[in-house]
Enzyme design. Structure first.
Site, short mmCIF file in Angstrom:
data_model
loop_
_atom_site.label_atom_id
_atom_site.label_comp_id
_atom_site.label_asym_id
_atom_site.label_seq_id
_atom_site.Cartn_x
_atom_site.Cartn_y
_atom_site.Cartn_z
N ARG A 14 13.27 40.46 25.25
CA ARG A 14 13.62 39.52 24.38
C ARG A 14 14.12 40.14 22.89
O ARG A 14 15.24 40.69 22.87
CB ARG A 14 12.78 38.57 23.69
CG ARG A 14 13.15 37.34 23.27
CD ARG A 14 13.40 37.70 21.57
NE ARG A 14 12.33 38.00 20.85
CZ ARG A 14 12.14 38.17 19.49
NH1 ARG A 14 13.37 38.28 18.91
NH2 ARG A 14 11.15 38.72 18.95
N ASP A 15 13.44 40.94 22.22
CA ASP A 15 13.86 41.55 21.09
C ASP A 15 14.53 42.73 21.36
O ASP A 15 15.35 43.06 20.66
CB ASP A 15 12.31 41.98 20.21
CG ASP A 15 12.78 42.13 18.88
OD1 ASP A 15 13.90 41.89 18.38
OD2 ASP A 15 11.67 42.44 18.12
N HIS A 211 3.58 42.04 15.09
CA HIS A 211 4.84 42.63 15.71
C HIS A 211 5.49 43.75 14.74
O HIS A 211 5.67 43.51 13.44
CB HIS A 211 5.62 41.39 15.64
CG HIS A 211 6.98 41.70 16.18
ND1 HIS A 211 7.50 41.44 17.39
CD2 HIS A 211 8.28 41.87 15.51
CE1 HIS A 211 8.71 41.60 17.89
NE2 HIS A 211 9.08 42.05 16.68
N HIS A 213 8.12 47.19 14.02
CA HIS A 213 9.35 47.94 14.32
C HIS A 213 8.83 49.22 13.91
O HIS A 213 8.14 49.59 12.98
CB HIS A 213 10.43 47.60 13.75
CG HIS A 213 11.11 46.33 14.55
ND1 HIS A 213 12.20 46.27 14.97
CD2 HIS A 213 10.20 44.96 14.75
CE1 HIS A 213 12.42 44.97 15.66
NE2 HIS A 213 11.26 44.35 15.48
N CYS A 244 18.03 50.31 16.07
CA CYS A 244 18.13 49.76 14.87
C CYS A 244 19.36 49.98 14.30
O CYS A 244 19.61 51.25 14.04
CB CYS A 244 17.00 50.16 13.85
SG CYS A 244 17.24 49.46 12.42
N ASN A 253 11.52 48.18 18.16
CA ASN A 253 10.08 47.87 18.42
C ASN A 253 9.26 49.17 18.57
O ASN A 253 10.10 50.12 18.93
CB ASN A 253 9.48 46.65 19.23
CG ASN A 253 10.71 45.58 19.24
OD1 ASN A 253 11.56 45.22 19.61
ND2 ASN A 253 9.80 44.60 18.37
ZN ZN Z 1 11.17 42.57 16.16
#
Ligand code: ZN
Length: 315
Positions: A14-15, A211, A213, A244, A253
């Site tokens: 997902r991310d 969560h 990063h 990123c 992440n």
């Molecule tokens: Zn995220």
């Protein structure tokens, strides 16, 4: 299944994938999820129920959820941006869903095109809908406080806003709140302070996940700080997939393989076979030939004599 100390929740499908230009095929996603579950990963966020025109990478999320639900022992989670997304997620059969509530209202408007009160309204509708379902068909539902440690648009965010929104999520009936360092701004001292404050606000058992990063390289330091404050679920992404756009060379992440190496070598049980996980990385790399994957453990290999489930005690 054996007991574990830390639940590593894979969010790469997902991310990770949602921020790539490449659209991974449905079959490749299925292979990834199957292989990672076989390596011992017990929870995977498999996609996001957003309109396909906004995020074509996530267009097959319903099908992916249905497939992932056939894998024994796997908790299948998905992101939902609103009530419609939540209904679709429930229809597909998710075990758990998360809705991001951005502490920075500017980010909330940019991300979901909604103010705080509009997002809270969606959450209220979702909770009512869940409660109208038969008890066996109710998924877990968490509100994730996004940009909880700072925002690329607003800069610092006020801790009192984090606490107020956390309290409102509980009042509306969310099962849990999560904290998200969406922008990679957090540092370990801040992680510890905010976890303590939010736990005081909502109760220890209502904040169990974080969560993170790795935008500025503090990801694992932050993960360790969170563990020391009693957090038991850590989100991470295989190969740090996602990157990123604002920090070239930095992963998105925190990297699942590096996180598992840290936990495993500390003697904390994750239920994950690290060598098998490294094989999954190789497989996923083949299906994303144009994308960069990150992670020290895969690049360096495991230390000589390393065995799953503990390291550093000789003789
Ligand atoms: Zn995220």
């Amino acid at each position: 299944m054996t007991e574990i100390d830390v639940l590593v929740s894979e969010v790469g499908p997902r991310d990770g994938l949602q921020s790539l230009d490449t659209i991974m095929s449905t079959d490749a996603k299925k292979r990834w999820i199957k292989a990672e579950a076989a390596a011992g990963v017990r929870e995977i966020e498999v996609g996001s129920f957003v309109p396909a025109k906004l995020l074509p990478q996530m267009a097959d999320t319903g099908e992916i959820v249905k497939y992932a639900k056939t894998i024994p022992g796997l908790t299948v989670t998905a992101l939902v941006p609103n009530f419609i997304g939540a209904k679709n997620a429930i229809k597909a059969g998710v075990d758990k869903m998360c809705l991001p509530l951005s502490v920075s209202e500017t980010h909330s408007r940019a991300n979901l095109r909604k103010s705080h009160s509009e997002v809270l309204g969606e959450i209220e509708n979702i909770v009512q809908y869940i409660n109208s379902l038969e008890a066996t068909k109710r998924p877990e539902f968490a509100g994730n406080l996004a940009t909880a440690f700072g925002c690329t648009l607003e800069g610092p965010v006020a801790e009192k806003t984090v606490l107020s929104l956390a309290g409102q999520l509980m009042e509306l009936g969310c099962g849990e709140v999560g904290l998200s360092d969406t922008t990679g701004y957090a540092n370990p001292a801040q992680i510890k302070r905010l976890i303590r404050l939010v736990k005081k606000e909502v109760g220890n058992d209502r904040l169990t996940s974080i969560h993170l990063h790795n935008t500025r390289g503090l990801g694992l330091a932050n993960a360790l700080a969170a563990l020391e404050e009693g957090i038991t679920t850590l989100d991470s992404s295989l190969g740090g997939i996602g990157g990123c756009p604002f920090a070239p060379g930095a992963s998105g992440n925190i990297v699942t393989e590096d996180l598992v190496f840290m936990l495993d070598s500390m003697g904390l049980q994750t239920g994950i076979d690290l060598e098998a996980l490294i094989e999954v990385n190789r497989m996923v790399k083949q299906s994303l030939p144009k994308e960069e994957l990150y992670g020290f453990t895969v690049d360096s290999g495991l230390p000589k004599g390393y065995q799953n489930g503990g390291w550093g005690v000789a003789g």
